[in-house]
Design a protein around this motif. Structure first.
Motif, PDB file in Angstrom:
ATOM      1  N   GLN A   1      -0.747  10.869   0.039  1.00  6.57           N
ATOM      2  CA  GLN A   1       0.266  10.367  -0.898  1.00  6.57           C
ATOM      3  C   GLN A   1       0.504   8.867  -0.710  1.00  6.57           C
ATOM      4  OE1 GLN A   1       3.418  13.355  -0.022  1.00  6.57           O
ATOM      5  NE2 GLN A   1       3.491  13.690  -2.236  1.00  6.57           N
ATOM      6  N   THR A   2       0.207   8.350   0.469  1.00  5.28           N
ATOM      7  CA  THR A   2       0.362   6.917   0.739  1.00  5.28           C
ATOM      8  C   THR A   2      -0.958   6.168   0.589  1.00  5.28           C
ATOM      9  OG1 THR A   2      -0.117   7.046   3.117  1.00  5.28           O
ATOM     10  CG2 THR A   2       2.157   7.506   2.419  1.00  5.28           C
ATOM     11  N   ALA A   3      -1.974   6.792  -0.001  1.00  5.20           N
ATOM     12  CA  ALA A   3      -3.315   6.213  -0.120  1.00  5.20           C
ATOM     13  C   ALA A   3      -3.890   5.909   1.262  1.00  5.20           C
ATOM     14  CB  ALA A   3      -3.299   4.960  -0.995  1.00  5.20           C
ATOM     15  N   ASP A   4      -3.552   6.742   2.251  1.00  7.22           N
ATOM     16  CA  ASP A   4      -4.021   6.604   3.630  1.00  7.22           C
ATOM     17  C   ASP A   4      -3.593   5.285   4.262  1.00  7.22           C
ATOM     18  OD1 ASP A   4      -5.163   9.033   3.141  1.00  7.22           O
ATOM     19  OD2 ASP A   4      -7.214   8.452   3.633  1.00  7.22           O
ATOM     20  N   VAL A   5      -2.453   4.775   3.825  1.00  4.97           N
ATOM     21  CA  VAL A   5      -1.906   3.546   4.400  1.00  4.97           C
ATOM     22  C   VAL A   5      -0.697   3.864   5.278  1.00  4.97           C
ATOM     23  CG1 VAL A   5      -0.837   1.313   3.861  1.00  4.97           C
ATOM     24  CG2 VAL A   5      -2.755   2.144   2.493  1.00  4.97           C
TER      25      VAL A   5
ATOM     26  N   LYS B   1      -1.298  -2.091  -1.024  1.00  3.97           N
ATOM     27  CA  LYS B   1      -2.276  -2.719  -1.911  1.00  3.97           C
ATOM     28  C   LYS B   1      -2.821  -1.754  -2.952  1.00  3.97           C
ATOM     29  CE  LYS B   1      -3.759  -6.283   1.372  1.00  3.97           C
ATOM     30  NZ  LYS B   1      -4.889  -6.843   2.162  1.00  3.97           N
ATOM     31  N   VAL B   2      -2.868  -0.471  -2.621  1.00  2.06           N
ATOM     32  CA  VAL B   2      -3.348   0.532  -3.576  1.00  2.06           C
ATOM     33  C   VAL B   2      -2.212   0.985  -4.486  1.00  2.06           C
ATOM     34  CG1 VAL B   2      -4.408   2.807  -3.836  1.00  2.06           C
ATOM     35  CG2 VAL B   2      -5.146   1.290  -1.982  1.00  2.06           C
ATOM     36  N   LEU B   3      -1.063   1.254  -3.902  1.00  3.10           N
ATOM     37  CA  LEU B   3       0.101   1.758  -4.643  1.00  3.10           C
ATOM     38  C   LEU B   3       1.111   0.627  -4.801  1.00  3.10           C
ATOM     39  CD1 LEU B   3       0.519   5.195  -2.817  1.00  3.10           C
ATOM     40  CD2 LEU B   3      -0.695   4.736  -4.962  1.00  3.10           C
ATOM     41  N   GLN B   4       0.881  -0.216  -5.778  1.00  2.00           N
ATOM     42  CA  GLN B   4       1.763  -1.361  -6.003  1.00  2.00           C
ATOM     43  C   GLN B   4       2.920  -0.963  -6.914  1.00  2.00           C
ATOM     44  OE1 GLN B   4      -0.267  -5.003  -7.058  1.00  2.00           O
ATOM     45  NE2 GLN B   4      -2.086  -4.455  -5.880  1.00  2.00           N
TER      46      GLN B   4
END
Length: 590
Positions: free
Chosen positions: A407-411, A417-420
């Motif tokens: 859900q956090t784009a693996d961050v 940077k992916v989920l702006q």
């Protein structure tokens, strides 16, 4: 004088005649479920409630012919599916409004008196139906706006940008069969409109939440500033022009608000109190459903999946038959019809179905792709998007921690940077093992809404309030000690006995954390206001390859996870990060 036995026969015959006259025919496609009968009543509709199953679409077509008659014509073919739904029968009056012999001039069904339209640029949009090629005139305040009805019988006008406020009247006029007709929208407010979607935890009702009684008791306090609309749970094989509506635009009261989304309401109430503007809330949710069902077809093309194997099918087929799970069917019925609207942002509480499904790793591609597709459909490349990282339940599984991470784009945090322009509410420290609605549905929705509100205020409205818990920004390893530095600080260790920190020891080649098959618990030996130190003696001098935190379905008791912000009471989110050769990591402030 009639004998008692004869009297009984006469009464029975009369009852049978009444049943034949008034009860709908029951066949293999009917389902007089408790929910269906509660919603419409046994005698309120001659149409049987349709059972969820493979014969559903053919049953809809059969009923359409027998109920309407083959001689009837449908002016708006795209809207015919609005009548037919899995979740409830539709009263006869609704059929008459959708099946007609001539064009009808009107607004689309979710434009109603007392609603909230989006304030500010580029201006709210209103649309509806009418006679093709006729002009439509819309009057709003001092503006007169014009357009021509398209060949498909639809029209759309964008209003000039409006500041928050109201109530205002909007009037639309056109000609139908040579007669001039006017349709009004009365007492319309302008403010911020938020769309709330997802599965059962977003569907979870105000009356079911902790503190729900108090929310309902004081609901009328917000009658002049908050309005809400609830879409009927439904699915469709193709995009619809209009959705079915469960709850028309309403002022909050102890009655009208009881079945509305708890998270959506509590978020909207807090937002209204902080911003002091009208707030509109649209609830469009369906329990037990996967993310693919809420995504348009291009998301499936971007994120293909592998079909279920013969071994997997018996495990997941009953669930797939119980809930609408086919790609795009909920997008078609419950989101696509809303996209002509201007909205401020969207809230999302979903992922449990994917965590329990066969392909939890698909979420890594699906979630950002779905967000991008919604933004495209709503004509806003940076449409604010808030989500709840899925919570707890009593049963363990391997999919829940994976979906939380994806859900956090693996961050590990959002925005990134992916989920702006995306914000997140952590919910793993809000378990409710004794919930009467199943432990997967915790009643702690006030806390979830509060965390979402903090994220919205900071990310969307530029109000500088803390909205994220501590996250690792640097690591240092010395012998059997691994020190983790967090930001934002200061931090507090609330519980060091959860065994939530685990390490994967080095020694064998691993390209990612998923290659590790042996995770060792690591205890906290000391802490400061900025860092904690872990004992990694178990790695026996081989070093640590990866570190993970809270990689469990239920990692802690209520508000008792390991690491929190001292001044914010916000929990550190779950994470998995490489250690060997790493010193500095991503920061919230990067």
């Amino acid at each position: 004088m009639m004998q008692p036995a004869c009297f009984v026969y006469v009464v029975a015959a009369v009852i049978i005649l009444l049943l034949v006259q008034y009860l709908p025919p029951l066949d293999h496609d009917s389902d007089d479920s408790e929910d269906c009968l509660r919603r419409w009543g046994l005698f309120r509709s001659r149409r049987p409630c349709l059972r969820v199953g493979k014969s559903e679409w053919s049953a809809r077509q059969t009923w359409k012919k027998t109920a309407v008659g083959e001689e009837a014509t449908l002016v708006y073919v795209e809207r015919t599916e609005v009548i037919y739904r899995k979740s409830a029968a539709i009263p006869p009056k609704k059929i008459k409004s959708a099946v007609r012999q001539k064009a009808e001039f009107r607004f689309a069904n979710y434009f109603q008196d007392g609603m909230v339209l989006q304030r500010g640029k580029p201006g709210a949009r209103v649309w509806g139906f009418g006679e093709a090629n006729q002009e439509v005139h819309v009057t709003f305040q001092s503006s007169l706006l014009k357009t021509v009805i398209e060949a498909d019988g639809t029209w759309l006008i964008q209003l000039p940008p409006s500041e928050a406020g109201g109530p205002y009247d909007i009037e639309a006029t056109s000609v139908v069969d040579g007669d001039k007709e006017m349709v009004p929208l009365r007492a319309v407010l302008f403010g911020d409109v938020w769309l709330c979607s997802g599965q059962s935890n977003m569907e979870f009702q105000v009356q079911q939440m902790f503190n729900g009684t108090e929310e309902l008791q004081y609901a009328r306090t917000y009658k002049d500033s908050i309005r809400f609309l609830q879409i009927l749970k439904s699915d469709a094989p193709n995009p619809l022009l209009e959705p079915d509506i469960y709850q028309a635009w309403a002022m909050p009261s102890s009655v009208s608000l009881a079945e509305f989304s708890a998270v959506c309401w509590a978020f909207g109430r807090r937002l209204q109190e902080k911003l002091d503007i009208p707030v509109g809330l649209i609830g469009s949710y369906y329990g037990g459903t996967p993310i693919r069902a809420w995504s348009p077809p291009e998301v499936g093309e971007q994120c293909p999946t592998t079909p279920l194997t013969d071994l997997e099918m018996p495990m997941y087929e009953p669930w797939l038959l119980k809930y609408p799970a086919d790609p795009s069917v909920l997008w078609n019925a419950m989101i696509a019809p809303l996209t002509p609207l201007q909205i401020k942002g969207a809230l999302w509480y979903q992922g449990e179905a994917d965590a329990m499904g066969a392909r939890p790793d698909d979420y890594l591609c699906l979630f950002p792709a779905m967000i991008a597709s919604w933004r495209k459909a709503f004509r806003s490349a940076r449409l604010p998007f808030g989500f709840v990282q899925i919570g707890d339940k009593n049963e363990e599984d391997t999919g829940t921690p994976v979906v939380r991470w994806h859900q956090t784009a693996d961050v590990g945090f959002a925005p990134n940077k992916v989920l702006q322009n995306v914000f997140m509410a952590v919910a793993m420290d809000l378990p409710d093992p004794d919930s009467p609605y199943n432990s997967i549905h915790p009643r702690y929705k006030e806390e979830v809404a509060q965390r979402l509100t903090l994220g919205a205020l900071n990310t969307v409205y530029g109000v500088k309030v803390p909205f994220q818990g501590p996250y690792p920004i640097a690591l240092s390893q010395a012998g059997s000690q691994l020190t983790i530095h967090f930001d934002p600080a200061p931090i507090i260790v609330k519980n060091s006995s959860n065994h939530n920190f685990e390490v994967c020891c080095a020694g064998i080649p691993m390209s990612s954390w998923q290659d590790c098959h042996s995770w060792v618990p690591s205890s906290i030996t000391s802490s400061t206001i900025k860092a904690i130190t872990l004992d990694v003696t178990e790695c026996q001098g081989k070093g640590v390859a990866f570190l993970r935190y809270a990689w469990k379905v239920t990692p802690c008791a209520y508000l008792r996870c390991d690491i929190y912000g001292t001044n914010t009471a916000l929990p550190a989110p779950p994470f998995v990060i490489p250690v060997e050769g790493s010193k500095k990591l991503n920061s919230f402030r990067a």
